[in-house]
Design a protein around this motif. Structure first.
Motif, PDB file in Angstrom:
ATOM      1  N   VAL A   8      -9.896   4.329  -3.691  1.00  0.00           N
ATOM      2  CA  VAL A   8      -8.641   3.580  -3.672  1.00  0.00           C
ATOM      3  C   VAL A   8      -8.133   3.413  -5.095  1.00  0.00           C
ATOM      4  O   VAL A   8      -8.901   3.105  -6.016  1.00  0.00           O
ATOM      5  CB  VAL A   8      -8.835   2.182  -3.040  1.00  0.00           C
ATOM      6  CG1 VAL A   8      -7.519   1.411  -3.024  1.00  0.00           C
ATOM      7  CG2 VAL A   8      -9.391   2.310  -1.628  1.00  0.00           C
ATOM      8  N   ASN A   9      -6.841   3.607  -5.273  1.00  0.00           N
ATOM      9  CA  ASN A   9      -6.167   3.365  -6.543  1.00  0.00           C
ATOM     10  C   ASN A   9      -5.613   1.933  -6.512  1.00  0.00           C
ATOM     11  O   ASN A   9      -4.828   1.601  -5.628  1.00  0.00           O
ATOM     12  CB  ASN A   9      -5.037   4.391  -6.704  1.00  0.00           C
ATOM     13  CG  ASN A   9      -4.307   4.280  -8.033  1.00  0.00           C
ATOM     14  OD1 ASN A   9      -4.521   3.348  -8.796  1.00  0.00           O
ATOM     15  ND2 ASN A   9      -3.437   5.234  -8.297  1.00  0.00           N
ATOM     16  N   VAL A  10      -6.029   1.116  -7.469  1.00  0.00           N
ATOM     17  CA  VAL A  10      -5.580  -0.276  -7.546  1.00  0.00           C
ATOM     18  C   VAL A  10      -4.827  -0.460  -8.857  1.00  0.00           C
ATOM     19  O   VAL A  10      -5.311  -0.058  -9.912  1.00  0.00           O
ATOM     20  CB  VAL A  10      -6.766  -1.259  -7.507  1.00  0.00           C
ATOM     21  CG1 VAL A  10      -6.275  -2.703  -7.472  1.00  0.00           C
ATOM     22  CG2 VAL A  10      -7.668  -0.976  -6.329  1.00  0.00           C
ATOM     23  N   ALA A  68      -7.470   1.909   1.355  1.00  0.00           N
ATOM     24  CA  ALA A  68      -6.479   1.202   0.544  1.00  0.00           C
ATOM     25  C   ALA A  68      -5.912   0.005   1.297  1.00  0.00           C
ATOM     26  O   ALA A  68      -5.688  -1.069   0.718  1.00  0.00           O
ATOM     27  CB  ALA A  68      -5.351   2.159   0.145  1.00  0.00           C
ATOM     28  N   ARG A  98     -16.033   1.519 -10.334  1.00  0.00           N
ATOM     29  CA  ARG A  98     -14.640   1.222 -10.683  1.00  0.00           C
ATOM     30  C   ARG A  98     -14.347   1.848 -12.038  1.00  0.00           C
ATOM     31  O   ARG A  98     -15.064   1.591 -13.015  1.00  0.00           O
ATOM     32  CB  ARG A  98     -14.409  -0.298 -10.751  1.00  0.00           C
ATOM     33  CG  ARG A  98     -14.795  -1.052  -9.494  1.00  0.00           C
ATOM     34  CD  ARG A  98     -14.577  -2.552  -9.666  1.00  0.00           C
ATOM     35  NE  ARG A  98     -15.096  -3.295  -8.520  1.00  0.00           N
ATOM     36  CZ  ARG A  98     -16.318  -3.792  -8.431  1.00  0.00           C
ATOM     37  NH1 ARG A  98     -17.168  -3.647  -9.448  1.00  0.00           N
ATOM     38  NH2 ARG A  98     -16.699  -4.438  -7.359  1.00  0.00           N
ATOM     39  N   VAL A 149       0.866  -1.174   0.000  1.00  0.00           N
ATOM     40  CA  VAL A 149       0.000   0.000   0.000  1.00  0.00           C
ATOM     41  C   VAL A 149       0.902   1.223   0.000  1.00  0.00           C
ATOM     42  O   VAL A 149       1.823   1.330   0.822  1.00  0.00           O
ATOM     43  CB  VAL A 149      -0.908   0.015   1.249  1.00  0.00           C
ATOM     44  CG1 VAL A 149      -1.775   1.273   1.264  1.00  0.00           C
ATOM     45  CG2 VAL A 149      -1.780  -1.233   1.295  1.00  0.00           C
ATOM     46  N   LEU A 195      -8.665  -2.728   1.379  1.00  0.00           N
ATOM     47  CA  LEU A 195      -8.816  -3.422   0.097  1.00  0.00           C
ATOM     48  C   LEU A 195      -7.600  -4.290  -0.197  1.00  0.00           C
ATOM     49  O   LEU A 195      -7.735  -5.418  -0.702  1.00  0.00           O
ATOM     50  CB  LEU A 195      -9.027  -2.401  -1.016  1.00  0.00           C
ATOM     51  CG  LEU A 195      -9.281  -2.985  -2.419  1.00  0.00           C
ATOM     52  CD1 LEU A 195     -10.486  -3.919  -2.421  1.00  0.00           C
ATOM     53  CD2 LEU A 195      -9.470  -1.868  -3.445  1.00  0.00           C
ATOM     54  N   ALA A 196      -6.405  -3.806   0.117  1.00  0.00           N
ATOM     55  CA  ALA A 196      -5.199  -4.614  -0.104  1.00  0.00           C
ATOM     56  C   ALA A 196      -5.258  -5.901   0.701  1.00  0.00           C
ATOM     57  O   ALA A 196      -4.862  -6.969   0.219  1.00  0.00           O
ATOM     58  CB  ALA A 196      -3.949  -3.818   0.279  1.00  0.00           C
ATOM     59  N   THR A 229      -2.255  -1.292  -3.794  1.00  0.00           N
ATOM     60  CA  THR A 229      -3.286  -0.270  -3.712  1.00  0.00           C
ATOM     61  C   THR A 229      -2.654   1.030  -3.227  1.00  0.00           C
ATOM     62  O   THR A 229      -1.548   1.037  -2.687  1.00  0.00           O
ATOM     63  CB  THR A 229      -4.424  -0.664  -2.752  1.00  0.00           C
ATOM     64  OG1 THR A 229      -3.909  -0.741  -1.414  1.00  0.00           O
ATOM     65  CG2 THR A 229      -5.041  -2.002  -3.143  1.00  0.00           C
ATOM     66  N   SER A 230      -3.375   2.128  -3.425  1.00  0.00           N
ATOM     67  CA  SER A 230      -2.848   3.429  -3.021  1.00  0.00           C
ATOM     68  C   SER A 230      -4.008   4.376  -2.759  1.00  0.00           C
ATOM     69  O   SER A 230      -5.182   4.019  -2.914  1.00  0.00           O
ATOM     70  CB  SER A 230      -1.922   3.984  -4.112  1.00  0.00           C
ATOM     71  OG  SER A 230      -1.233   5.143  -3.657  1.00  0.00           O
TER      72      SER A 230
END
Length: 326
Positions: A280-282, A315, A157, A116, A318-319, A291-292
């Protein structure tokens, strides 16, 4: 379910990343959080914000364990020079990249279930003489993957066909090969990572009104339509090309699992409006889970205690979930 170990990189040390990591560490965790950072820098920032952390050296040979509030494992890397919140220094650029490298390599060799990342500052890394266009591209090169950037906000998404390009360069990078490759990656990871058995993907056009039959641009007719026809022949459920100004309405999104936008600022403003601070950025298309956050370094907030940690918390959550997928 076994306890997993997840790497956390605080990103640009002068930005809000260390603040966010310190705030997240004050919550108990069912996964082991391993912060890859300068321990002194992290503890100094945490103390200034009123957070009392209990660090311990990261031991990859020990089994992962859950953590109490304030407890973190630290994989120490020294910064290049003293960090002052809000003040960038190119001498810390190599440090930032080393934290990422160690996290990626740890995911590749099985030490971490996922990584992350907090935001980095691309310009200061380049000012240090290190070519760098972003996390996504760096991860692709390091892992040998074909990265696809997707942001997630609740059930919405949005994946990107092109990422960090000048707008005038976007049309030249919209090719049949790119569309087909990214759509396949998106479909694969929605199935494997997100457990969506039959993903439905909405694909946006490039031009207003999706080209208006060629009167407002020919990319849809000449490139996007043929690519989507090939994908449908493979059994991939893609719809489009759709006009971007109506594709995000509730009726259009009904039954869709993801939207594939042609460029960065076509899809992400809508997603960030819908979920900024918790999105969240995946990165899809990699042999690892990454993720970020959905925001930047926010230098003006660093060290003030006003930075919100919601996106980093989402994040991490989700990670943990994606890292547990087979």
């Amino acid at each position: 379910m076994p306890i997993r170990r997840i790497a956390l990189t605080p990103g640009e040390p002068a930005g809000i990343g260390p603040d966010l990591v310190a705030a997240i560490a004050m919550r108990p965790s069912a996964v082991e959080r391993v912060v890859i950072a300068d321990e002194d820098m992290l503890l100094t920032r945490a103390a200034a914000l009123g957070h009392e952390l209990t660090p311990r050296p990261f031991d990859p040979a020990a089994p992962p364990r859950a953590q109490a509030a304030g407890e973190i494992a630290v994989d120490h890397i020294a910064t290049g020079t003293t960090v002052e919140p809000g003040r960038l220094d190119p001498r810390n650029a190599a440090y930032v990249l080393e934290t990422l490298t160690r996290a990626v390599d740890g995911c590749l060799d099985g030490r971490f279930a996922a990584m992350v990342t907090a935001p980095v500052h691309k310009a200061v890394i380049n000012e240090a003489g290190i070519p760098f266009t972003g996390h996504t591209e760096f991860l692709g090169e390091r892992t040998g993957g074909n990265p696809v950037m997707m942001l997630v906000a609740g059930d919405l998404r949005v994946a990107l066909l092109t990422t960090h390009l000048p707008l005038r360069a976007v049309p030249d990078n919209i090719t049949r090969e790119r569309i087909e490759g990214i759509a396949r990656t998106l479909q694969h990871d929605l199935r494997q990572r997100f457990a969506i058995e039959h993903p439905r993907i909405l694909v946006l056009g490039l031009n207003p009104h999706a080209g208006e039959g060629g009167h407002l641009g020919t990319e849809e007719r000449d490139v996007i339509d043929p690519a989507l026809a090939s994908l449908r022949a493979e059994g991939i459920d893609v719809a489009g090309p759709l006009p971007a100004d109506t594709a995000f309405t509730p009726r259009a999104l009904a039954g869709a699992d993801a939207v594939l936008a042609m460029y960065h600022d076509q899809g992400l403003p809508v997603l960030k409006y819908a979920g900024f601070g918790g999105a969240v950025n995946v990165t899809l298309g990699l042999p690892i889970v990454r993720t970020s956050v959905d925001h930047g370094t926010a230098l003006e907030l660093a060290g003030t205690g006003r930075a919100e940690s919601g996106s980093l918390g989402a994040a991490l959550e989700l990670a943990s979930r994606l890292g547990g997928q087979g």
